[in-house]
Design a protein around this motif. Structure first.
Motif, PDB file in Angstrom:
ATOM      1  N   PRO A  69       0.804  -1.228   0.000  1.00 23.99           N
ATOM      2  CA  PRO A  69       0.000   0.000   0.000  1.00 23.99           C
ATOM      3  C   PRO A  69       0.838   1.279   0.000  1.00 23.99           C
ATOM      4  O   PRO A  69       0.463   2.266  -0.638  1.00 23.99           O
ATOM      5  CB  PRO A  69      -0.839  -0.089   1.272  1.00 23.99           C
ATOM      6  CG  PRO A  69      -0.601  -1.407   1.862  1.00 23.99           C
ATOM      7  CD  PRO A  69       0.415  -2.140   1.071  1.00 23.99           C
ATOM      8  N   GLU A 109      -6.697  -0.728   1.084  1.00 28.28           N
ATOM      9  CA  GLU A 109      -7.333   0.166   2.042  1.00 28.28           C
ATOM     10  C   GLU A 109      -8.304   1.087   1.285  1.00 28.28           C
ATOM     11  O   GLU A 109      -7.988   1.541   0.172  1.00 28.28           O
ATOM     12  CB  GLU A 109      -6.243   0.972   2.741  1.00 28.28           C
ATOM     13  CG  GLU A 109      -6.641   1.527   4.080  1.00 28.28           C
ATOM     14  CD  GLU A 109      -6.958   3.005   4.022  1.00 28.28           C
ATOM     15  OE1 GLU A 109      -6.081   3.752   3.598  1.00 28.28           O
ATOM     16  OE2 GLU A 109      -8.078   3.391   4.377  1.00 28.28           O
ATOM     17  N   ARG A 193     -11.342  -5.394  -2.444  1.00 28.82           N
ATOM     18  CA  ARG A 193     -11.522  -5.476  -0.999  1.00 28.82           C
ATOM     19  C   ARG A 193     -11.810  -6.913  -0.620  1.00 28.82           C
ATOM     20  O   ARG A 193     -12.493  -7.639  -1.335  1.00 28.82           O
ATOM     21  CB  ARG A 193     -12.685  -4.577  -0.556  1.00 28.82           C
ATOM     22  CG  ARG A 193     -12.458  -3.095  -0.833  1.00 28.82           C
ATOM     23  CD  ARG A 193     -11.555  -2.442   0.189  1.00 28.82           C
ATOM     24  NE  ARG A 193     -12.262  -2.282   1.452  1.00 28.82           N
ATOM     25  CZ  ARG A 193     -11.773  -2.679   2.620  1.00 28.82           C
ATOM     26  NH1 ARG A 193     -10.586  -3.232   2.697  1.00 28.82           N
ATOM     27  NH2 ARG A 193     -12.479  -2.502   3.708  1.00 28.82           N
TER      28      ARG A 193
ATOM     29  N   ARG B  45      -3.499   5.114   8.130  1.00 31.96           N
ATOM     30  CA  ARG B  45      -4.268   5.268   6.895  1.00 31.96           C
ATOM     31  C   ARG B  45      -4.088   6.700   6.399  1.00 31.96           C
ATOM     32  O   ARG B  45      -3.779   7.603   7.168  1.00 31.96           O
ATOM     33  CB  ARG B  45      -5.743   4.938   7.129  1.00 31.96           C
ATOM     34  CG  ARG B  45      -6.418   5.697   8.204  1.00 31.96           C
ATOM     35  CD  ARG B  45      -7.151   6.801   7.622  1.00 31.96           C
ATOM     36  NE  ARG B  45      -8.577   6.606   7.706  1.00 31.96           N
ATOM     37  CZ  ARG B  45      -9.448   7.542   7.396  1.00 31.96           C
ATOM     38  NH1 ARG B  45      -9.024   8.690   6.969  1.00 31.96           N
ATOM     39  NH2 ARG B  45     -10.729   7.312   7.489  1.00 31.96           N
ATOM     40  N   ARG B 130     -14.920   3.264   3.757  1.00 29.85           N
ATOM     41  CA  ARG B 130     -13.840   3.770   4.605  1.00 29.85           C
ATOM     42  C   ARG B 130     -14.350   3.988   6.044  1.00 29.85           C
ATOM     43  O   ARG B 130     -13.581   3.864   6.997  1.00 29.85           O
ATOM     44  CB  ARG B 130     -13.236   5.053   4.033  1.00 29.85           C
ATOM     45  CG  ARG B 130     -13.963   6.325   4.262  1.00 29.85           C
ATOM     46  CD  ARG B 130     -13.096   7.519   3.875  1.00 29.85           C
ATOM     47  NE  ARG B 130     -13.442   7.986   2.544  1.00 29.85           N
ATOM     48  CZ  ARG B 130     -14.034   9.151   2.291  1.00 29.85           C
ATOM     49  NH1 ARG B 130     -14.328   9.957   3.264  1.00 29.85           N
ATOM     50  NH2 ARG B 130     -14.312   9.521   1.057  1.00 29.85           N
ATOM     51  N   HIS B 133     -14.309   0.585   7.673  1.00 26.14           N
ATOM     52  CA  HIS B 133     -12.904   0.252   7.909  1.00 26.14           C
ATOM     53  C   HIS B 133     -12.424   0.884   9.209  1.00 26.14           C
ATOM     54  O   HIS B 133     -11.739   0.250  10.020  1.00 26.14           O
ATOM     55  CB  HIS B 133     -12.098   0.786   6.725  1.00 26.14           C
ATOM     56  CG  HIS B 133     -10.733   0.221   6.566  1.00 26.14           C
ATOM     57  ND1 HIS B 133     -10.464  -1.114   6.380  1.00 26.14           N
ATOM     58  CD2 HIS B 133      -9.526   0.827   6.544  1.00 26.14           C
ATOM     59  CE1 HIS B 133      -9.168  -1.299   6.254  1.00 26.14           C
ATOM     60  NE2 HIS B 133      -8.576  -0.145   6.348  1.00 26.14           N
ATOM     61  N   ASP B 134     -12.797   2.133   9.420  1.00 26.20           N
ATOM     62  CA  ASP B 134     -12.410   2.854  10.636  1.00 26.20           C
ATOM     63  C   ASP B 134     -13.105   2.267  11.868  1.00 26.20           C
ATOM     64  O   ASP B 134     -12.494   2.099  12.921  1.00 26.20           O
ATOM     65  CB  ASP B 134     -12.780   4.345  10.524  1.00 26.20           C
ATOM     66  CG  ASP B 134     -11.926   5.081   9.509  1.00 26.20           C
ATOM     67  OD1 ASP B 134     -12.270   6.241   9.190  1.00 26.20           O
ATOM     68  OD2 ASP B 134     -10.919   4.511   9.036  1.00 26.20           O
ATOM     69  N   TYR B 137     -11.513  -0.935  12.954  1.00 22.20           N
ATOM     70  CA  TYR B 137     -10.239  -0.700  13.626  1.00 22.20           C
ATOM     71  C   TYR B 137     -10.459  -0.225  15.057  1.00 22.20           C
ATOM     72  O   TYR B 137      -9.866  -0.748  16.006  1.00 22.20           O
ATOM     73  CB  TYR B 137      -9.421   0.333  12.851  1.00 22.20           C
ATOM     74  CG  TYR B 137      -8.174   0.760  13.578  1.00 22.20           C
ATOM     75  CD1 TYR B 137      -8.171   1.896  14.392  1.00 22.20           C
ATOM     76  CD2 TYR B 137      -7.008   0.011  13.483  1.00 22.20           C
ATOM     77  CE1 TYR B 137      -7.029   2.268  15.084  1.00 22.20           C
ATOM     78  CE2 TYR B 137      -5.864   0.385  14.169  1.00 22.20           C
ATOM     79  CZ  TYR B 137      -5.878   1.513  14.964  1.00 22.20           C
ATOM     80  OH  TYR B 137      -4.748   1.885  15.659  1.00 22.20           O
TER      81      TYR B 137
END
Lengths: 229, 185
Positions: A69, A109, A193, B45, B130, B133-134, B137
């Motif tokens: 990445p 990501e 993904r 990120r 996104r 994704h956050d 985490y």
């Protein structure tokens, strides 16, 4: 392609050769493909012509390799992606290569995925250049990436449609979409993904019509592309 | 993008230090979004802006934009900028839970950030990849308690959220099932 780029700028061969620091004879061989473009000269060429799409491209199979990445982010930064402007710029790579290598990844990501339509939007002219376009389409098909490429192209085209005096870009992107539609894969895929089964189920129920059309499990839309303008 | 939290913060610290030196009065802003994920919660990120949604004093907005907005000299030099975010729904009592980022680091600048549960709820209405994704985490790294999030959602967020509450209920349950660690026995 090199010759077309020179002619587009209104340069004679001697003029271009002088800018590149090579002899006219050598430039002539480069333009006719009799000599390969080395890394050092390629970098200079991008600086002089200000066109990274002139950088050499590998054989089609080479896009299907793991990509760190950080390397992708650096490559995007090197090509001017606003979202990564604060990163140290990586070496210039051909945007077509960056795009397909990224699309070939299994799990990127989300912020990196969101940058991919920007490549098609910013470097839309690569889709109008026959050699590059053929490479893009051929390589995408060889690696089963036509749906992913079609979808990011659709998003780039949708952003383009909202801009006045962008008809050439919109038209070129639409042409590529139509070409990719002919070989659209029926199998469902994600947009780079790795989703859990629950996530796949959720996204399948809530994805936009463009994702459904390209058989992709993603809820990315043109409205979410902060840096594509 | 470095995986080292301190290394990731370096460009931001330099940017904010420079901004702080240019301010001629105390300014306090409340940040959310990707920058908070990096600076407060150590998430590796990418982001190139600090989204903020409150600013004190509010009259400083124009000056702050000229100093550190997208078209500013600081943005040109650092590739980073401040961004006044669109209004997003937050739990009603979020202000009581704000924490200061990098306390004592700056003379005039004060940056406040949401606590992790409020940060998660700030993403609920949008719920794009996104955001999920956050959330994943935050929930797993901080070992967050699903019961706290659920309670806060129903008492402070749902009564004021935009859109169909039933839809957001579904989103919440999806997030809780998929991303939050199971309750300890």
């Amino acid at each position: 392609m090199l010759k077309d780029a020179r002619l587009k700028r209104g340069w004679t061969q001697p003029e271009a050769a002088l800018r590149l620091g090579v002899s006219q004879a050598y430039l002539s061989m480069l333009e006719s493909g009799l000599r390969p473009l080395g890394d050092a000269l390629a970098s200079k060429l991008v600086r002089v012509y200000k066109e990274p799409t002139l950088l050499p491209l590998p054989a089609e199979a080479e896009v299907n390799q793991p990509l760190h990445p950080d390397d992708l982010a650096s490559a995007l930064s090197g090509l001017g992606y606003p979202g990564f402007a604060y990163l140290k710029r990586g070496p210039k790579r051909n945007p077509a290569l960056v795009l397909l290598t990224a699309l070939a990844q299994g799990d990127l990501e989300p912020r990196l995925v969101e940058a991919l339509p920007w490549l098609q939007f910013r470097f839309w002219q690569m889709n109008a250049e026959p050699l590059l376009r053929n490479w893009l389409v051929r390589t995408a098909k060889l690696n089963d990436l036509q749906n992913r490429l079609g979808f990011v192209t659709t998003l780039a085209r949708k952003v383009s449609e909202h801009q006045a005096s962008a008809s050439a870009r919109t038209s070129v992107l639409r042409d590529l979409e139509l070409e990719l539609e002919n070989s659209k894969l029926a199998k469902e895929d994600t947009l780079c993904r790795n989703l859990s089964s629950r996530e796949r189920q959720w996204v399948s129920q809530h994805r936009p019509v463009e994702a459904r059309f390209w058989n992709l499990l993603t809820d990315l839309t043109a409205e979410h592309l902060t840096h594509v303008q | 993008m470095s995986s080292n939290p301190d290394a990731r913060l370096v460009p931001w610290k330099e940017f904010l230090t420079e901004l702080d030196s240019l301010l001629d009065q105390p300014v306090s802003l409340t940040a959310l979004g990707g920058f908070v994920m990096i600076a407060k919660y150590g998430f590796a990120r990418p982001t190139n802006d600090i989204d903020y949604f409150t600013l004190v004093p509010v009259q400083a907005a124009g000056h702050l934009e000229s100093l550190a907005g997208q078209n500013s000299e600081l943005a040109r030099r650092f590739g980073l900028h401040l961004h006044a975010a669109a209004i997003t729904t937050l739990p009603e009592d979020y202000e009581e839970r704000l924490e200061e980022l990098l306390p004592g680091e700056f003379k005039n600048l004060k940056i406040l950030v949401l606590d992790p549960y409020d940060l998660i709820l700030s993403k609920l209405e949008r719920n794009i990849d996104r955001d999920r994704h956050d959330v994943k985490y935050l929930a797993r790294t901080l070992n967050l308690d699903a019961a706290i999030l659920r309670e806060r959602y129903f008492t402070e967020f749902r009564p004021i959220c935009i859109g169909r509450p039933e839809y957001h209920d579904q989103t919440l349950e999806f997030w809780l099932e998929e991303y939050f660690p199971p309750p300890s026995k």
